[in-house]
Design an enzyme around this catalytic site. Structure first.
Site, PDB file in Angstrom:
ATOM      1  N   GLY A 160      34.573  43.828  30.310  1.00  0.00           N
ATOM      2  CA  GLY A 160      34.917  44.499  31.561  1.00  0.00           C
ATOM      3  C   GLY A 160      33.709  45.317  31.985  1.00  0.00           C
ATOM      4  O   GLY A 160      32.575  45.026  31.575  1.00  0.00           O
ATOM      5  N   ARG A 244      39.889  51.262  21.278  1.00  0.00           N
ATOM      6  CA  ARG A 244      40.991  52.049  20.714  1.00  0.00           C
ATOM      7  C   ARG A 244      41.099  51.704  19.237  1.00  0.00           C
ATOM      8  O   ARG A 244      40.911  50.545  18.839  1.00  0.00           O
ATOM      9  CB  ARG A 244      42.316  51.708  21.415  1.00  0.00           C
ATOM     10  CG  ARG A 244      42.435  52.246  22.823  1.00  0.00           C
ATOM     11  CD  ARG A 244      42.531  53.766  22.863  1.00  0.00           C
ATOM     12  NE  ARG A 244      42.643  54.287  24.207  1.00  0.00           N
ATOM     13  CZ  ARG A 244      41.629  54.814  24.913  1.00  0.00           C
ATOM     14  NH1 ARG A 244      40.421  54.870  24.397  1.00  0.00           N
ATOM     15  NH2 ARG A 244      41.836  55.297  26.112  1.00  0.00           N
ATOM     16  N   GLU A 273      44.310  59.832  15.649  1.00  0.00           N
ATOM     17  CA  GLU A 273      43.138  60.667  15.923  1.00  0.00           C
ATOM     18  C   GLU A 273      43.573  62.123  15.881  1.00  0.00           C
ATOM     19  O   GLU A 273      44.489  62.479  16.615  1.00  0.00           O
ATOM     20  CB  GLU A 273      42.552  60.342  17.299  1.00  0.00           C
ATOM     21  CG  GLU A 273      41.814  59.028  17.306  1.00  0.00           C
ATOM     22  CD  GLU A 273      41.334  58.596  18.687  1.00  0.00           C
ATOM     23  OE1 GLU A 273      41.507  59.367  19.641  1.00  0.00           O
ATOM     24  OE2 GLU A 273      40.810  57.498  18.789  1.00  0.00           O
ATOM     25  N   HIS A 292      36.305  60.372  19.096  1.00  0.00           N
ATOM     26  CA  HIS A 292      36.660  59.888  20.446  1.00  0.00           C
ATOM     27  C   HIS A 292      35.920  60.696  21.520  1.00  0.00           C
ATOM     28  O   HIS A 292      36.533  61.415  22.318  1.00  0.00           O
ATOM     29  CB  HIS A 292      38.179  59.956  20.662  1.00  0.00           C
ATOM     30  CG  HIS A 292      38.651  59.058  21.768  1.00  0.00           C
ATOM     31  ND1 HIS A 292      39.879  58.473  21.776  1.00  0.00           N
ATOM     32  CD2 HIS A 292      38.041  58.643  22.910  1.00  0.00           C
ATOM     33  CE1 HIS A 292      40.024  57.744  22.883  1.00  0.00           C
ATOM     34  NE2 HIS A 292      38.907  57.837  23.581  1.00  0.00           N
TER      35      HIS A 292
HETATM   36  O1  LIG Z   1      38.145  56.161  29.180  1.00  0.00           O
HETATM   37  C1  LIG Z   1      38.758  56.115  28.111  1.00  0.00           C
HETATM   38  O2  LIG Z   1      39.943  55.768  28.058  1.00  0.00           O
HETATM   39  C2  LIG Z   1      38.081  56.464  26.870  1.00  0.00           C
HETATM   40  O3  LIG Z   1      38.695  56.537  25.852  1.00  0.00           O
HETATM   41  C3  LIG Z   1      36.611  56.692  26.874  1.00  0.00           C
HETATM   42  O4  LIG Z   1      36.099  56.890  25.588  1.00  0.00           O
END
Ligand SMILES: O=C(O)C(=O)CO
Length: 328
Positions: A160, A244, A273, A292
């Site tokens: 993407g 993720r 997390e 994250h």
């Molecule tokens: O944009 C998101 O959902 C993220 O987790 C970026 O790290």
């Protein structure tokens, strides 16, 4: 306009006192009457009717049915970030509430993060830093050699906008770029970054020195990388995850790293997390884990807030919505 006359926005997780969050509040206050979760909980009766939008600031599963039931005039939930797997889109939509995200703001910083993790793991940056600051000075680089990113093969799973930006960066390192995606990119786009499409993910896994995960978390991508996939990778390969945590079967990853099935992993995302302090992934020395922080830059915070504000205003004013997310 008096702040009470502006549409109310309930802020989730912005309660900190850090400068950057205050800056976001300044941006939001230009258009909205800001209501923190604390204010809302203290005075639910009076405040709930004023709230027309919710600004989700962090990746947390915070929107439940009870909250939605208590907000009768809610029109939009504006998520900061592109991934909305922490939101129950069907349930939210059943309340007639729209969900938006911020795909433009996140693409560059998240791609940068992917490159940072790849380089840090390849060149063993974290170990190097620990060695440099350790009191024992008798360390020889030859004992902990890294590998080179330049001219290596990078396999991008999920092409993407973030995946494509990773490819643009990797091209500057003369990397051979393979990608696997549900849909093949246009020929011109492939040529612009020199990326080769692998219809089968297995082919990409077998050939890549670095495998980078950039897919959305969906039922199809849940545990996409497990024991079998790790077994297909080269023993010298590195797995990088900026999507993720649940895209990887973490038990299988622990086993693969312990048994040197692959060289190393570099993860910006895990599940949960943060990981519990006794998690086996935290005990390995061939892993880098960051908390994250793909979009944790001053610039990204501002761009995400601006993108979210544009989305919220579009919904409230009945204009075309720049980035709406629909339930599948
Ligand atoms: O944009 C998101 O959902 C993220 O987790 C970026 O790290």
């Amino acid at each position: 306009m008096a702040k009470e006359e502006l549409p109310g926005v309930l802020i989730l997780d912005i309660g900190g006192t850090h400068g950057v969050l205050e800056n976001l509040a300044v941006l939001l206050r230009k258009h909205f009457h800001l209501i923190t979760m604390k204010e809302f909980l203290e005075n639910k009766e009076e405040i709930s009717k004023k709230i027309q939008s919710v600004f989700v600031f962090e990746y947390r599963p915070t929107i439940d049915r009870e909250l939605l039931e208590s907000l009768p005039n809610l029109k939009v939930i504006a998520n900061s970030g592109v991934g909305v797997d922490h939101l129950d889109l069907k349930m939210i939509s059943s309340f007639g509430v729209k969900v938006t995200n911020t795909p433009h703001a996140v693409a560059d910083p998240t791609a940068d993060m992917g490159m940072a993790l790849m380089l840090a793991s390849a060149r063993r940056l974290v170990e190097g830093c620990q060695i440099a600051i350790s009191p024992d000075t008798k360390h020889f680089a030859v004992d902990w050699l890294g590998v080179e990113v330049t001219r290596a093969t990078l396999g991008i799973i999920g092409m993407g906008s973030i995946g494509y930006k990773v490819a643009q960066r990797a091209r500057a390192f003369n990397m051979r770029i393979l990608y696997h995606n549900r849909n093949r990119r246009r020929k011109e786009e492939e040529e612009a970054v020199g990326a080769h499409y692998c219809e089968k993910m297995e082919d990409l896994l077998q050939q890549s020195d670095f495998v980078m995960l950039v897919v959305n978390l969906t039922p199809e991508t849940h545990k996409l990388i497990g024991k079998k996939e790790l077994g297909l990778m080269k023993p010298t390969a590195t797995l990088i995850n900026i999507s993720r945590g649940a895209v990887i079967d973490q038990d299988a990853l622990v086993e693969a790293l312990q048994n040197k099935v692959i060289r190393a992993a570099a993860l910006d995302v895990t599940y949960p997390e943060p990981l519990p302090r006794d998690h086996p992934l935290l005990k390995l020395n061939n892993i880098i884990i960051t908390p994250h922080i793909g979009t944790a830059t001053i610039q990204a915070m501002h761009m995400m807030a601006e993108e979210a504000i544009a989305n919220m205003l579009a919904v409230l004013n009945g204009h075309p919505i720049p980035s709406e997310v629909f339930p599948k």
